[in-house]
Enzyme design. Sequence first.
Site, PDB file in Angstrom:
ATOM      1  N   ARG A 133     -23.242-109.792 -20.892  1.00 30.62           N
ATOM      2  CA  ARG A 133     -23.637-108.704 -20.000  1.00 30.62           C
ATOM      3  C   ARG A 133     -23.273-107.341 -20.601  1.00 30.62           C
ATOM      4  NH1 ARG A 133     -23.428-109.501 -13.482  1.00 30.62           N
ATOM      5  NH2 ARG A 133     -25.647-109.116 -13.300  1.00 30.62           N
TER       6      ARG A 133
ATOM      7  N   CYS B   4     -26.691-110.698  -0.799  1.00 32.17           N
ATOM      8  CA  CYS B   4     -25.692-110.248   0.176  1.00 32.17           C
ATOM      9  C   CYS B   4     -25.928-110.595   1.639  1.00 32.17           C
ATOM     10  CB  CYS B   4     -25.493-108.750   0.024  1.00 32.17           C
ATOM     11  SG  CYS B   4     -24.750-108.375  -1.575  1.00 32.17           S
TER      12      CYS B   4
ATOM     13  N   ARG C 212     -31.420-113.657  -6.813  1.00 39.61           N
ATOM     14  CA  ARG C 212     -30.388-114.354  -6.034  1.00 39.61           C
ATOM     15  C   ARG C 212     -30.839-114.544  -4.588  1.00 39.61           C
ATOM     16  NH1 ARG C 212     -25.222-110.845  -7.691  1.00 39.61           N
ATOM     17  NH2 ARG C 212     -26.809-109.212  -7.600  1.00 39.61           N
TER      18      ARG C 212
ATOM     19  N   ALA D 288     -29.267-100.304  -2.017  1.00 38.20           N
ATOM     20  CA  ALA D 288     -30.168-101.456  -2.000  1.00 38.20           C
ATOM     21  C   ALA D 288     -30.785-101.554  -3.386  1.00 38.20           C
ATOM     22  CB  ALA D 288     -31.248-101.268  -0.940  1.00 38.20           C
TER      23      ALA D 288
HETATM   24  P1  NAD Z   1     -22.757-109.227  -9.994  1.00 39.75           P
HETATM   25  O1  NAD Z   1     -22.563-110.686  -9.997  1.00 39.75           O
HETATM   26  O2  NAD Z   1     -24.060-108.651 -10.482  1.00 39.75           O
HETATM   27  O3  NAD Z   1     -21.606-108.538 -10.878  1.00 39.75           O
HETATM   28  C1  NAD Z   1     -20.258-108.864 -10.784  1.00 39.75           C
HETATM   29  C2  NAD Z   1     -19.659-108.806 -12.187  1.00 39.75           C
HETATM   30  O4  NAD Z   1     -18.244-108.965 -12.085  1.00 39.75           O
HETATM   31  C3  NAD Z   1     -20.138-109.916 -13.126  1.00 39.75           C
HETATM   32  O5  NAD Z   1     -20.759-109.348 -14.276  1.00 39.75           O
HETATM   33  C4  NAD Z   1     -18.852-110.695 -13.475  1.00 39.75           C
HETATM   34  O6  NAD Z   1     -18.824-111.172 -14.812  1.00 39.75           O
HETATM   35  C5  NAD Z   1     -17.802-109.623 -13.272  1.00 39.75           C
HETATM   36  N1  NAD Z   1     -16.449-110.165 -13.066  1.00 39.75           N
HETATM   37  C6  NAD Z   1     -16.048-111.156 -12.218  1.00 39.75           C
HETATM   38  N2  NAD Z   1     -14.727-111.344 -12.311  1.00 39.75           N
HETATM   39  C7  NAD Z   1     -14.261-110.452 -13.234  1.00 39.75           C
HETATM   40  C8  NAD Z   1     -12.964-110.150 -13.755  1.00 39.75           C
HETATM   41  N3  NAD Z   1     -11.863-110.814 -13.333  1.00 39.75           N
HETATM   42  N4  NAD Z   1     -12.857-109.198 -14.689  1.00 39.75           N
HETATM   43  C9  NAD Z   1     -13.961-108.519 -15.122  1.00 39.75           C
HETATM   44  N5  NAD Z   1     -15.212-108.759 -14.656  1.00 39.75           N
HETATM   45  C10 NAD Z   1     -15.357-109.714 -13.716  1.00 39.75           C
HETATM   46  O7  NAD Z   1     -22.470-108.723  -8.516  1.00 39.75           O
HETATM   47  P2  NAD Z   1     -23.046-107.420  -7.799  1.00 39.75           P
HETATM   48  O8  NAD Z   1     -24.416-107.672  -7.260  1.00 39.75           O
HETATM   49  O9  NAD Z   1     -22.828-106.237  -8.678  1.00 39.75           O
HETATM   50  O10 NAD Z   1     -22.089-107.353  -6.525  1.00 39.75           O
HETATM   51  C11 NAD Z   1     -20.739-107.008  -6.655  1.00 39.75           C
HETATM   52  C12 NAD Z   1     -20.137-106.806  -5.270  1.00 39.75           C
HETATM   53  O11 NAD Z   1     -20.808-105.713  -4.624  1.00 39.75           O
HETATM   54  C13 NAD Z   1     -20.301-107.995  -4.328  1.00 39.75           C
HETATM   55  O12 NAD Z   1     -19.166-108.070  -3.519  1.00 39.75           O
HETATM   56  C14 NAD Z   1     -21.502-107.632  -3.475  1.00 39.75           C
HETATM   57  O13 NAD Z   1     -21.442-108.217  -2.204  1.00 39.75           O
HETATM   58  C15 NAD Z   1     -21.361-106.137  -3.363  1.00 39.75           C
HETATM   59  N6  NAD Z   1     -22.619-105.407  -3.175  1.00 39.75           N
HETATM   60  C16 NAD Z   1     -23.728-105.753  -3.879  1.00 39.75           C
HETATM   61  C17 NAD Z   1     -24.906-105.015  -3.726  1.00 39.75           C
HETATM   62  C18 NAD Z   1     -26.159-105.364  -4.478  1.00 39.75           C
HETATM   63  O14 NAD Z   1     -27.185-104.771  -4.188  1.00 39.75           O
HETATM   64  N7  NAD Z   1     -26.146-106.284  -5.430  1.00 39.75           N
HETATM   65  C19 NAD Z   1     -24.910-103.899  -2.889  1.00 39.75           C
HETATM   66  C20 NAD Z   1     -23.749-103.564  -2.193  1.00 39.75           C
HETATM   67  C21 NAD Z   1     -22.599-104.321  -2.357  1.00 39.75           C
HETATM   68  C1  UGA Z   2     -29.117-104.745   1.209  1.00 37.86           C
HETATM   69  C2  UGA Z   2     -28.850-103.506   2.065  1.00 37.86           C
HETATM   70  O1  UGA Z   2     -30.094-102.869   2.353  1.00 37.86           O
HETATM   71  C3  UGA Z   2     -27.928-102.543   1.345  1.00 37.86           C
HETATM   72  O2  UGA Z   2     -27.605-101.442   2.184  1.00 37.86           O
HETATM   73  C4  UGA Z   2     -26.639-103.262   0.951  1.00 37.86           C
HETATM   74  O3  UGA Z   2     -25.805-102.410   0.207  1.00 37.86           O
HETATM   75  C5  UGA Z   2     -26.999-104.474   0.108  1.00 37.86           C
HETATM   76  O4  UGA Z   2     -27.890-105.347   0.858  1.00 37.86           O
HETATM   77  C6  UGA Z   2     -25.815-105.318  -0.243  1.00 37.86           C
HETATM   78  O5  UGA Z   2     -24.799-105.251   0.392  1.00 37.86           O
HETATM   79  O6  UGA Z   2     -26.016-106.071  -1.194  1.00 37.86           O
HETATM   80  P1  UGA Z   2     -30.724-105.330  -0.816  1.00 37.86           P
HETATM   81  O7  UGA Z   2     -30.388-106.738  -0.458  1.00 37.86           O
HETATM   82  O8  UGA Z   2     -30.580-104.915  -2.216  1.00 37.86           O
HETATM   83  O9  UGA Z   2     -29.826-104.317   0.058  1.00 37.86           O
HETATM   84  O10 UGA Z   2     -32.224-105.016  -0.394  1.00 37.86           O
HETATM   85  P2  UGA Z   2     -32.939-104.782   1.024  1.00 37.86           P
HETATM   86  O11 UGA Z   2     -33.926-103.708   0.851  1.00 37.86           O
HETATM   87  O12 UGA Z   2     -31.990-104.650   2.124  1.00 37.86           O
HETATM   88  O13 UGA Z   2     -33.758-106.137   1.198  1.00 37.86           O
HETATM   89  C7  UGA Z   2     -33.106-107.361   1.488  1.00 37.86           C
HETATM   90  C8  UGA Z   2     -34.156-108.420   1.820  1.00 37.86           C
HETATM   91  O14 UGA Z   2     -34.786-108.115   3.057  1.00 37.86           O
HETATM   92  C9  UGA Z   2     -35.286-108.507   0.796  1.00 37.86           C
HETATM   93  O15 UGA Z   2     -35.626-109.847   0.605  1.00 37.86           O
HETATM   94  C10 UGA Z   2     -36.419-107.741   1.455  1.00 37.86           C
HETATM   95  O16 UGA Z   2     -37.690-108.163   1.017  1.00 37.86           O
HETATM   96  C11 UGA Z   2     -36.193-108.099   2.911  1.00 37.86           C
HETATM   97  N1  UGA Z   2     -36.760-107.093   3.832  1.00 37.86           N
HETATM   98  C12 UGA Z   2     -36.281-105.829   3.853  1.00 37.86           C
HETATM   99  C13 UGA Z   2     -37.756-107.485   4.723  1.00 37.86           C
HETATM  100  O17 UGA Z   2     -38.196-108.646   4.724  1.00 37.86           O
HETATM  101  N2  UGA Z   2     -38.256-106.556   5.596  1.00 37.86           N
HETATM  102  C14 UGA Z   2     -37.802-105.270   5.624  1.00 37.86           C
HETATM  103  O18 UGA Z   2     -38.312-104.487   6.466  1.00 37.86           O
HETATM  104  C15 UGA Z   2     -36.799-104.898   4.742  1.00 37.86           C
END
Ligand code: NAD
Ligand code: UGA
Length: 475
Positions: free
Chosen positions: A44, A284, A354, A176
């Site tokens: 990564r 999420c 995911r 998002a």
């Molecule tokens: P991700 O899996 O894409 O990234 C997490 C990274 O952390 C990985 O690359 C992994 O290798 C690394 N990691 C794990 N353990 C580690 C360690 N001990 N030292 C160093 N690196 C380590 O996950 P993400 O989508 O970025 O989500 C991260 C967090 O943010 C989650 O809790 C998720 O719920 C939250 N979140 C995600 C989103 C989103 O849109 N994906 C939005 C808001 C919040």
């Molecule tokens: C969501 C939240 O919108 C973020 O605020 C939050 O930070 C994030 O989760 C997180 O914690 O990971 P994300 O999952 O990236 O963001 O995308 P969204 O736009 O929320 O869509 C989530 C799912 O709902 C998708 O599959 C999308 O297609 C679906 N969706 C969204 C619908 O089916 N209808 C809608 O009107 C909106």
Amino acid sequence: MEKLYPVKKICCIGAGYVGGPTMAVIANNCPEIEVYVADINQERIAGWNEENLDLLPVYEPGLDTLISKSRGFNLFFTTNIKNSIQEADIIFLSVNTPTKSKGIGAGKASDLKWIEASAREIARYALGHTIVVEKSTIPVRTADTIKQILFSCEDIDKDSREIKSFSVLSNPEFLAEGTAINDLQNPDRVLIGGDDEKAVETLSSIYSKWIDEKKILKTNLWSSELSKLTANAFLAQRISSINSVAAICEVTGANITEVSNAIGMDSRIGNKFLKSGPGFGGSCFTKDILNLVYLSNFYGLERVADYWDQVLKINIWTRNRISEIIVEKLFGTLSQKKLTILGFSFKADTNDTRDSSAIQICKNLLEEGAKLEIYDPKVTKEQIEIELNKNKSSITEKNISSGSWEYSDSIYQSVINSDAVIILTEWDEFKNIDWSRIISNMRRPAWLFDTRNVANHKLAKSCGLKVWQLGRNLI
Ligand code: NAD
Ligand code: UGA
């Protein structure tokens, strides 16, 4: 006493969908601060250091421009976790917190092993005063665990005359995927939870470089942690609600787009998150609601747990309902039928798969013996392979082997001899498909199943396709 802690270097542990884009935005807005994004995953990190910006591990509109501006100047991606921790004044924890797959709370509780491992690394290597920020989404009161680990190591390096001390803050991320850069650049709000005022003000001063101070909310730790879970639960709840209404539309002759518009114009309801679809996906929503359900049960609030669980049940039902409709319309059998799947990511403008609804729907169709041809503008064949092979039980494996799938890199190639086109992600390019070209290559009767209501249905119908749209009854 100074009002703020000095901040010269920031470290983010976890270079994923949150860590990478968030740190790119901070680095761009704070050129005077050095930002280190550290991860144990070498591949990564190599991806983030790729010269060819098309190969960055995360696809997000606008991200490549930010990376090209800051990388190597004040933004660095590294596997050297120890150094990054040692030098940092603020450390963001942005590691994954998926649902536990085994042990107590399996399938419900969050797996905090990556949070704990990171906290232990910080406890071991940090020097001086360090502000530790929960950026990952975590169960309420996780800050207690982090504090216990960190505070038990304060002053541990007395021999080396280095005093270490910590402040722990919660600063959940609301971006998002697909709109991450804009969400980070212009957030509705930034939430900072904590009881150490100096640390809260220090973190706030970073965000206030580009965000109006009125949008920076300061709360106690537990409100901040709970607000994140609640925001996702409310958003998911709206989608389950509208998807349940879509099913009512189909049997009554109402039109879900019209119903969404009609209710969305009520300013008390609002027009966002009212698009019906194949069910919410992404890493999420399901995980965070499971977390809320687990937490409610833990505190003896069974009715509350049942309430939120229903949002998940409707989501699973929505996915299965769509595959059942496809089977039914195609004369009850998919054996020897070729189906074209358009879109595999969980939403448009991301390469993230995911918990994409496409996974369950494709698995259902494969179990029915379909031959799938899958096209997605950003998802690779390898990624689809990983998703379709995940959690295969021996029985499912046998069933899936009755169907088969192939990857296609062209919409128009993917439809040759196909019986149906199934749109599962709302990519822009699916809005302007040339249906006359498509149908000339399909087997008749040729079907279009549009679970996102994005295609030009009038055109598709005029070209001779039979059209099924979610939440409408137009056939
Ligand atoms: P991700 O899996 O894409 O990234 C997490 C990274 O952390 C990985 O690359 C992994 O290798 C690394 N990691 C794990 N353990 C580690 C360690 N001990 N030292 C160093 N690196 C380590 O996950 P993400 O989508 O970025 O989500 C991260 C967090 O943010 C989650 O809790 C998720 O719920 C939250 N979140 C995600 C989103 C989103 O849109 N994906 C939005 C808001 C919040
Ligand atoms: C969501 C939240 O919108 C973020 O605020 C939050 O930070 C994030 O989760 C997180 O914690 O990971 P994300 O999952 O990236 O963001 O995308 P969204 O736009 O929320 O869509 C989530 C799912 O709902 C998708 O599959 C999308 O297609 C679906 N969706 C969204 C619908 O089916 N209808 C809608 O009107 C909106």
